[in-house]
Design an enzyme around this catalytic site. Structure first.
Site, PDB file in Angstrom:
ATOM      1  N   HIS A  78       3.782  -2.158   2.962  1.00 57.92           N
ATOM      2  CA  HIS A  78       3.757  -0.804   2.391  1.00 57.92           C
ATOM      3  C   HIS A  78       4.994  -0.607   1.521  1.00 57.92           C
ATOM      4  CE1 HIS A  78       1.008  -0.690   5.788  1.00 57.92           C
ATOM      5  NE2 HIS A  78       0.366   0.260   5.132  1.00 57.92           N
TER       6      HIS A  78
ATOM      7  N   HIS B 247      -6.074   2.984  -3.489  1.00 56.20           N
ATOM      8  CA  HIS B 247      -5.940   3.260  -2.050  1.00 56.20           C
ATOM      9  C   HIS B 247      -6.362   4.709  -1.790  1.00 56.20           C
ATOM     10  CE1 HIS B 247      -4.671   1.908   1.829  1.00 56.20           C
ATOM     11  NE2 HIS B 247      -3.627   2.708   1.942  1.00 56.20           N
TER      12      HIS B 247
ATOM     13  N   ASP C 164       0.816  -1.216   0.000  1.00 54.04           N
ATOM     14  CA  ASP C 164       0.000   0.000   0.000  1.00 54.04           C
ATOM     15  C   ASP C 164       0.857   1.277   0.000  1.00 54.04           C
ATOM     16  OD1 ASP C 164      -1.972  -1.856   0.319  1.00 54.04           O
ATOM     17  OD2 ASP C 164      -2.834  -0.983   2.136  1.00 54.04           O
ATOM     18  N   ASP C 165       0.184   2.371  -0.229  1.00 57.60           N
ATOM     19  CA  ASP C 165       0.681   3.745  -0.004  1.00 57.60           C
ATOM     20  C   ASP C 165       1.651   4.287  -1.061  1.00 57.60           C
ATOM     21  OD1 ASP C 165      -0.863   3.493   2.220  1.00 57.60           O
ATOM     22  OD2 ASP C 165       0.697   3.973   3.681  1.00 57.60           O
TER      23      ASP C 165
ATOM     24  N   HIS D  53      -5.153   9.156   0.398  1.00 53.66           N
ATOM     25  CA  HIS D  53      -5.135   8.362   1.626  1.00 53.66           C
ATOM     26  C   HIS D  53      -6.215   8.823   2.586  1.00 53.66           C
ATOM     27  CE1 HIS D  53      -3.275   5.814   4.785  1.00 53.66           C
ATOM     28  NE2 HIS D  53      -2.889   5.133   3.724  1.00 53.66           N
TER      29      HIS D  53
END
Ligand code: ZN
Length: 283
Positions: free
Chosen positions: A264, A169, A119-120, A173
């Site tokens: 991540h 995602h 993620d991210d 965020h």
């Protein structure tokens, strides 16, 4: 994907005690049905590098017939030189020199499976993770933050080109459970548009930041045609920032079949842990 054949002829001469041997090889790409020539196999600079390997093995690396008769074996590249004489280099020795057509990827659903998700990103650490995925022939899912995609367009493109899945995602965020339905929709579609524009990929799944999800989030994502995907193993990589601990968080799970691992792609330590996690899982 590549079929290699070797034919050897042995000829007896009345004036010679030993038979003379001649070898010829044929290589074909099964997908296209075309016969391959050696240069089809070479990456940029590959020929020079392989000639150097030959020189290191004590051969005259300038000879013009070095690549006349070659074939691919399970272990590497074999060059037939004089008669039946052959020299073989392993794929490890040839790393970076050959571009061998790969077989189409198949998944055997009867085997254990695990999903790696990052993620991210994208970020400057994503390339390291992509290198590992490419090296071990593994695919992962990258749940990207939409507003980062244009800044790392090359990385995102490479992720798509390597067959990885890009998920959403949100645009920035955002915690989706505190937003109105139209704001949730915008967080999702803006990201999907950026992925399409800058990475050339299509998204199918949304991972809500923090896993924050309620009926409204589910409904909006569903109406837009996306599935929601959270995780079943949380490596806590963002918290520990420790490659050993991240690796251990996967290693210590009893039954890994069917699990979804949360990591991540923005941390060095996560990439470092992935170096250990992938070969361990494959084993
Ligand atoms: Zn996140």
């Amino acid at each position: 994907r590549v079929v290699s054949l070797v034919a050897t002829a042995s000829m007896n001469h009345s004036h010679s005690a030993l038979p003379a041997t001649k070898t010829a090889t044929f290589n074909a790409d099964r997908e296209t049905g075309k016969l391959l020539v050696f240069k089809d196999l070479l990456k940029d600079g590959g020929e020079t590098a392989i000639r150097q390997l030959c020189a290191d093995a004590g051969l005259d690396s300038t000879r013009t017939d070095l690549f006349d008769n070659w074939l691919l074996t399970a272990a590497g590249l074999r060059l037939y030189l004089d008669g039946e004489q052959a020299i073989e280099f392993t794929y490890a020795q040839l790393r970076g020199m050959l571009a061998i057509p790969k077989p189409p990827r198949t998944i055997d659903p009867s085997k254990p499976m695990i999903a790696l998700t990052f993620d991210d990103g994208p970020s400057q650490n994503t390339s390291h993770i992509l290198d590992l995925l490419e090296e071990y022939d593994v695919r992962a899912t990258f749940f990207v933050v939409g507003n980062r995609v244009s800044s790392y367009a090359d990385t995102a493109k490479r992720a798509v080109a390597l067959g990885n899945e890009i998920g959403i995602h949100t645009w920035e965020h955002a915690k989706l459970t505190v937003l109105q339905p139209e704001e949730i929709a915008s967080q999702i579609t803006r990201t999907a548009d950026a992925v399409k524009e800058y990475a050339g990929g299509t998204c199918a799944a949304v991972r809500p930041p923090g896993g924050a999800c309620d009926d409204t989030v589910k409904q909006v994502a569903g109406q837009l045609g996306y599935i929601l995907v959270n995780w079943s193993i949380d490596t806590l990589d963002w918290k520990t920032r420790n490659a050993k601990k991240i690796f251990k968080s996967v290693k210590s799970v009893k039954n890994l079949d069917g699990k979804i691992v949360l990591m991540h792609s923005i941390h060095d330590e996560t990439a470092e842990a992935t170096e250990k996690i992938i070969p361990w899982l494959q084993k």
